[in-house]
Design a protein around this motif. Structure first.
Motif, PDB file in Angstrom:
ATOM      1  N   LYS A 148       0.829  -1.215   0.000  1.00  0.00           N
ATOM      2  CA  LYS A 148       0.000   0.000   0.000  1.00  0.00           C
ATOM      3  C   LYS A 148       0.860   1.259   0.000  1.00  0.00           C
ATOM      4  N   SER A 149       1.786   1.320   0.964  1.00  0.00           N
ATOM      5  CA  SER A 149       2.606   2.526   1.077  1.00  0.00           C
ATOM      6  C   SER A 149       3.524   2.695  -0.122  1.00  0.00           C
ATOM      7  N   VAL A 150       4.035   1.581  -0.625  1.00  0.00           N
ATOM      8  CA  VAL A 150       4.918   1.654  -1.795  1.00  0.00           C
ATOM      9  C   VAL A 150       4.140   2.205  -2.988  1.00  0.00           C
ATOM     10  N   THR A 151       2.880   1.777  -3.122  1.00  0.00           N
ATOM     11  CA  THR A 151       2.057   2.297  -4.209  1.00  0.00           C
ATOM     12  C   THR A 151       1.965   3.818  -4.124  1.00  0.00           C
ATOM     13  N   LEU A 152       1.669   4.325  -2.935  1.00  0.00           N
ATOM     14  CA  LEU A 152       1.556   5.782  -2.772  1.00  0.00           C
ATOM     15  C   LEU A 152       2.848   6.477  -3.172  1.00  0.00           C
ATOM     16  N   ARG A 153       3.978   5.949  -2.680  1.00  0.00           N
ATOM     17  CA  ARG A 153       5.256   6.596  -2.981  1.00  0.00           C
ATOM     18  C   ARG A 153       5.581   6.508  -4.467  1.00  0.00           C
ATOM     19  N   ALA A 154       5.174   5.402  -5.085  1.00  0.00           N
ATOM     20  CA  ALA A 154       5.412   5.266  -6.522  1.00  0.00           C
ATOM     21  C   ALA A 154       4.607   6.305  -7.292  1.00  0.00           C
ATOM     22  N   LEU A 155       3.411   6.622  -6.816  1.00  0.00           N
ATOM     23  CA  LEU A 155       2.582   7.606  -7.518  1.00  0.00           C
ATOM     24  C   LEU A 155       3.240   8.974  -7.515  1.00  0.00           C
ATOM     25  N   MET A 156       4.029   9.271  -6.472  1.00  0.00           N
ATOM     26  CA  MET A 156       4.701  10.570  -6.381  1.00  0.00           C
ATOM     27  C   MET A 156       6.134  10.514  -6.882  1.00  0.00           C
ATOM     28  N   ARG A 157       6.550   9.363  -7.355  1.00  0.00           N
ATOM     29  CA  ARG A 157       7.940   9.150  -7.783  1.00  0.00           C
ATOM     30  C   ARG A 157       8.905   9.494  -6.647  1.00  0.00           C
ATOM     31  N   LEU A 158       8.586   8.982  -5.483  1.00  0.00           N
ATOM     32  CA  LEU A 158       9.409   9.272  -4.312  1.00  0.00           C
ATOM     33  C   LEU A 158      10.373   8.140  -3.984  1.00  0.00           C
ATOM     34  N   LEU A 159      10.227   7.008  -4.651  1.00  0.00           N
ATOM     35  CA  LEU A 159      11.063   5.857  -4.291  1.00  0.00           C
ATOM     36  C   LEU A 159      12.496   6.101  -4.726  1.00  0.00           C
ATOM     37  N   PRO A 160      13.460   5.638  -3.947  1.00  0.00           N
ATOM     38  CA  PRO A 160      14.870   5.842  -4.289  1.00  0.00           C
ATOM     39  C   PRO A 160      15.190   5.237  -5.649  1.00  0.00           C
ATOM     40  N   GLU A 161      15.673   6.076  -6.565  1.00  0.00           N
ATOM     41  CA  GLU A 161      15.804   5.613  -7.945  1.00  0.00           C
ATOM     42  C   GLU A 161      16.891   4.573  -8.130  1.00  0.00           C
ATOM     43  N   SER A 175      -1.593  22.730   1.796  1.00  0.00           N
ATOM     44  CA  SER A 175      -1.233  24.142   1.695  1.00  0.00           C
ATOM     45  C   SER A 175      -1.345  24.695   0.284  1.00  0.00           C
ATOM     46  N   CYS A 176      -1.194  23.875  -0.727  1.00  0.00           N
ATOM     47  CA  CYS A 176      -1.288  24.402  -2.088  1.00  0.00           C
ATOM     48  C   CYS A 176      -2.477  23.806  -2.842  1.00  0.00           C
ATOM     49  N   ASN A 177      -3.529  23.485  -2.118  1.00  0.00           N
ATOM     50  CA  ASN A 177      -4.755  22.959  -2.714  1.00  0.00           C
ATOM     51  C   ASN A 177      -4.515  21.837  -3.714  1.00  0.00           C
ATOM     52  N   PRO A 178      -4.003  20.720  -3.256  1.00  0.00           N
ATOM     53  CA  PRO A 178      -3.715  19.628  -4.181  1.00  0.00           C
ATOM     54  C   PRO A 178      -5.011  19.029  -4.735  1.00  0.00           C
ATOM     55  N   ALA A 179      -4.919  18.535  -5.956  1.00  0.00           N
ATOM     56  CA  ALA A 179      -6.076  17.857  -6.532  1.00  0.00           C
ATOM     57  C   ALA A 179      -6.155  16.434  -5.999  1.00  0.00           C
ATOM     58  N   LEU A 180      -5.004  15.916  -5.587  1.00  0.00           N
ATOM     59  CA  LEU A 180      -4.966  14.537  -5.101  1.00  0.00           C
ATOM     60  C   LEU A 180      -4.157  14.480  -3.807  1.00  0.00           C
ATOM     61  N   LEU A 181      -4.795  13.952  -2.771  1.00  0.00           N
ATOM     62  CA  LEU A 181      -4.116  13.812  -1.484  1.00  0.00           C
ATOM     63  C   LEU A 181      -3.882  12.333  -1.213  1.00  0.00           C
ATOM     64  N   LEU A 182      -2.643  11.989  -0.913  1.00  0.00           N
ATOM     65  CA  LEU A 182      -2.328  10.611  -0.537  1.00  0.00           C
ATOM     66  C   LEU A 182      -2.165  10.576   0.979  1.00  0.00           C
ATOM     67  N   ALA A 183      -2.901   9.713   1.634  1.00  0.00           N
ATOM     68  CA  ALA A 183      -2.809   9.632   3.088  1.00  0.00           C
ATOM     69  C   ALA A 183      -2.367   8.228   3.465  1.00  0.00           C
ATOM     70  N   ASP A 184      -1.174   8.147   4.045  1.00  0.00           N
ATOM     71  CA  ASP A 184      -0.578   6.848   4.336  1.00  0.00           C
ATOM     72  C   ASP A 184      -0.830   6.483   5.798  1.00  0.00           C
ATOM     73  N   GLU A 185      -1.879   5.741   6.046  1.00  0.00           N
ATOM     74  CA  GLU A 185      -2.267   5.372   7.415  1.00  0.00           C
ATOM     75  C   GLU A 185      -2.189   6.575   8.348  1.00  0.00           C
ATOM     76  N   PRO A 186      -2.939   7.620   8.051  1.00  0.00           N
ATOM     77  CA  PRO A 186      -2.763   8.871   8.802  1.00  0.00           C
ATOM     78  C   PRO A 186      -3.192   8.779  10.257  1.00  0.00           C
ATOM     79  N   THR A 187      -3.887   7.725  10.645  1.00  0.00           N
ATOM     80  CA  THR A 187      -4.377   7.674  12.023  1.00  0.00           C
ATOM     81  C   THR A 187      -3.749   6.549  12.840  1.00  0.00           C
ATOM     82  N   THR A 188      -2.876   5.765  12.212  1.00  0.00           N
ATOM     83  CA  THR A 188      -2.330   4.593  12.903  1.00  0.00           C
ATOM     84  C   THR A 188      -1.542   4.961  14.155  1.00  0.00           C
ATOM     85  N   ALA A 189      -0.839   6.091  14.096  1.00  0.00           N
ATOM     86  CA  ALA A 189       0.043   6.444  15.217  1.00  0.00           C
ATOM     87  C   ALA A 189      -0.695   7.196  16.316  1.00  0.00           C
ATOM     88  N   LEU A 190      -2.019   7.318  16.189  1.00  0.00           N
ATOM     89  CA  LEU A 190      -2.740   8.181  17.127  1.00  0.00           C
ATOM     90  C   LEU A 190      -3.632   7.390  18.078  1.00  0.00           C
TER      91      LEU A 190
END
Lengths: 333, 317
Positions: free
Chosen positions: A53-66, A176-191
């Motif tokens: 799941k998390s890898v999918t999100l990061r792949a969508l943003m091209r955040l994975l270490p190349e 902050s910049c009104n994104p059209a797409l928000l990715l939320a990676d288990e935003p409540t797990t740590a709470l």
């Protein structure tokens, strides 16, 4: 794309695969993910840890270490191919068109800068306005995510805030910049449980107000039921089931979904014993040749281990990746 | 922040007192009678007794300590047994000379160490990292007196490029910013910078690599920051740790190096310590150790304040 209902989806993912080079060999984290997402739509990715799941999100943003990851497939965001544009362009998209709320805000916020600075920095980066103006916008954002005495919190460092407050700040940063797409990676797990609900309600409210598309990663079925328009169940780097939240949670077609539902506490389960899914998630460096779930599946037979089951579309937008999914109406549990 | 600084300053009072206590105890910890260095072994007993009284050794220890503390606070570190000169004057000169070497070695060692470590940490696991790690390993492992002698043999004896010893031509001891003076400082500075270079590079590498692994770096990229701004965040996060390493290393450099200053005949604190030890010149030894100890305490205070200024999490406790 059989589930494509509108002309131009906000996000279109096809044939996405991701693998990592590790010491133990190549780990296949994502093994072919396809989906479209409309503007303002909320998609929940459901699954255990390590299902991709998390890898999918990061792949969508091209955040994975190349250097360490091999990525194939196509990700179209607003018609732009995320893996074809130069890094410069990608930097402009990140935080602006697509942004992310991380699981643990304590780790995802820079500890030596104030909250206000970190939000303002993003706005300056994308909108090129003066820092003081950006700080004023940051204050509005903190108020928008209902942080009490927001003015004072602007000058606070992450360690000076409570977990819930930090996650609110993280959400303010992501919005902050009104994104059209928000990715939320288990935003409540740590709470804490009480704070979890508040954060979810906040996310849902902001999503509706801003008409954002949201991809919410969770392993909590209750969260999926509360927030999602559509639910995708992930297992071993694949979508094994896709449909509206009601379809997937009321009438699961994949035995894994059924197992997840039976093993989690959710509505109207009083009096039922919880069941655990036997076994453990598969080793990503050595995936079984057939259905990845077959070793744990109570219904597995020779068909399952022969070849990975293909997608079965039960109706438009409703998919299960299981050989048994053809059987109509009969609940697989 | 202001309250924090004030509290830190208050904390150093007991530490500084502890240093004076240790240095005072040195006289009595050191084997043998401290008077042996002043009078010969065959001096008559009444002379020894009279000296004992004039030095105050007949008083109880606490009284002796209070008297000593009083002298120290009024800037009197006693007189050298060997030369009869006030310790403070010799010490001041030696500290000045060592300062030249240590500042030079700090500039060379710290900049190269930070650069090397940052490059290695940023490219962790790559070729640059392995090369830098090799260099720093050599830096911390090579015995620096040996390196000093090799440098003297190659640069001074064989190539005749640089002077081998002393601070100035003809054995003069004053310092000035002339070419001849600077040329004399090159070899000892280089030799002295090797160890701090290695230690700084190692800790910078480890800290940079650790910070880069933290999730917030990915989160910074996720909000659209490019390489430059992300690097700035990394630097701010690495800085507190690096500052503390630099402070500690500078403290060691200020102590001078007995070995290096002996190899290069550089009249600094290390040279002075060496002399004081061999001549059993207790007042000189005490004064030097006290001064170096207090410098260390002061440097630690500065490091604490700098760290608190750089890292908001430090200000709380």
């Amino acid at each position: 794309m059989p589930d494509q209902t509108q002309s131009a989806p906000l996000l279109s993912v096809s044939g996405l695969t991701v693998s990592f080079k590790t010491e133990r060999g190549t780990a296949s984290a994502i093994n072919g993910v396809d989906f479209d997402l409309k503007r303002g739509e909320v998609l929940c990715l459901l699954g255990e840890s390590g299902s991709g799941k998390s890898v999918t999100l990061r792949a969508l943003m091209r955040l994975l270490p190349e250097r360490r990851s091999r990525i194939a497939g196509k990700v179209l965001l607003n018609g732009e191919d995320v893996y074809a544009v130069p890094e410069r362009r990608m930097e402009k998209l990140r935080g602006k068109a697509i942004s992310m709320v991380f699981q643990e805000p304590m780790l995802a916020l820079d500890p030596v800068y104030t909250i206000g600075h970190q939000i303002a920095e993003t706005i300056v980066r994308h909108e090129g306005i003066a820092f003081a103006d950006a700080e004023r916008r940051a204050l509005d954002l903190l108020e928008r995510v209902q942080i009490p005495s927001a003015k004072r919190r602007l000058k606070a460092y992450p360690h000076e805030m409570s977990g819930g407050m930090r996650q609110r700040a993280m959400i303010a940063l992501a919005l902050s910049c009104n994104p059209a797409l928000l990715l939320a990676d288990e935003p409540t797990t740590a709470l804490d449980a009480t704070v979890q609900m508040q954060i979810l309600l906040l996310l849902r409210q902001l999503q509706a107000e801003l008409d954002m598309a949201v991809i919410l990663v969770t392993h909590d079925i209750g969260v999926a039921a509360e927030t999602a328009d559509r639910v995708a169940v992930m297992y071993a780097g694949r979508f094994v089931e896709l449909g509206t939240a009601r379809q997937v949670l009321k009438d699961p077609q994949h035995p894994y979904t059924a197992g997840l539902l039976a093993s989690t506490v959710h509505g109207n389960m009083r009096g039922h014993a919880l069941e655990a899914i036997p076994g453990a998630p598969p080793d990503l460096t050595n995936l079984p040749s057939g259905c990845a779930y077959a070793p744990r599946c109570p219904h597995a037979d020779a068909h399952c281990t022969a070849a990975p089951p293909s997608e079965t579309w039960l109706e438009p937008g409703r998919m299960a990746r299981c050989v048994r999914a053809r059987v109509p109406a009969a609940a697989p549990v | 922040m202001f309250a924090y600084i004030l509290r830190r300053i208050l904390y150093i009072v007991p530490i500084a007192l502890g240093v004076t206590l240790l240095v005072f105890a040195l006289v009595h910890i050191a084997p043998g009678d401290p008077l042996n260095a002043v009078v010969g072994p065959d001096a008559p007993a009444e002379v020894v007794e009279q000296l004992r009284r004039s030095y105050g050794f007949d008083q109880p220890l606490p009284v002796q300590y209070v008297i000593y503390l009083g002298h120290v606070l009024s800037g009197d570190l006693g007189q050298s047994v060997a030369t009869g000169r006030p310790v403070i004057a010799d010490l001041g000169r030696a500290l000045g000379n060592t300062l030249i070497l240590s500042v030079g070695a700090a500039i060379v060692g710290f900049t190269s160490g930070i650069l090397l470590g940052a490059l290695a940490g940023w490219h962790r696991g790559g070729f640059i990292d392995r090369l830098a790690t090799l260099l720093t390993l050599i830096g911390v492992s090579v015995p620096h007196y040996w390196l000093g002698m090799v440098l003297v043999i190659v640069m001074a004896v064989e190539l005749n490029l640089l002077p081998a010893m002393g601070m100035a031509p003809g054995g003069a001891t004053g310092w000035g910013f002339t070419g001849a003076h600077l040329a004399h400082a090159v070899l000892p500075v280089l030799t002295m910078s090797v160890i701090p270079m290695g230690i700084v590079a190692r800790s910078v590498r480890a800290t940079v690599a650790e910070v880069l692994q933290q999730e917030f770096v990915q989160a910074l990229r996720a909000k659209g920051l490019g390489r430059g701004p992300v690097l700035r965040h990394v630097v701010r996060n690495v800085a507190p740790t690096v500052v503390s390493v630099l402070g500690l290393q500078f403290g060691y450099l200020l102590g001078g190096s007995i070995l290096i200053e002996t190899v290069f005949s550089w009249p600094g604190t290390g040279f002075l310590l060496n002399e004081a030890i061999f001549k059993r010149d207790l007042p000189l030894l005490q004064g030097t150790i006290l001064m170096l100890g207090l410098f260390f305490v002061l440097l630690n205070l500065l490091v604490d304040i700098a760290q608190a200024a750089l890292d908001p999490r430090m200000r709380r406790s």
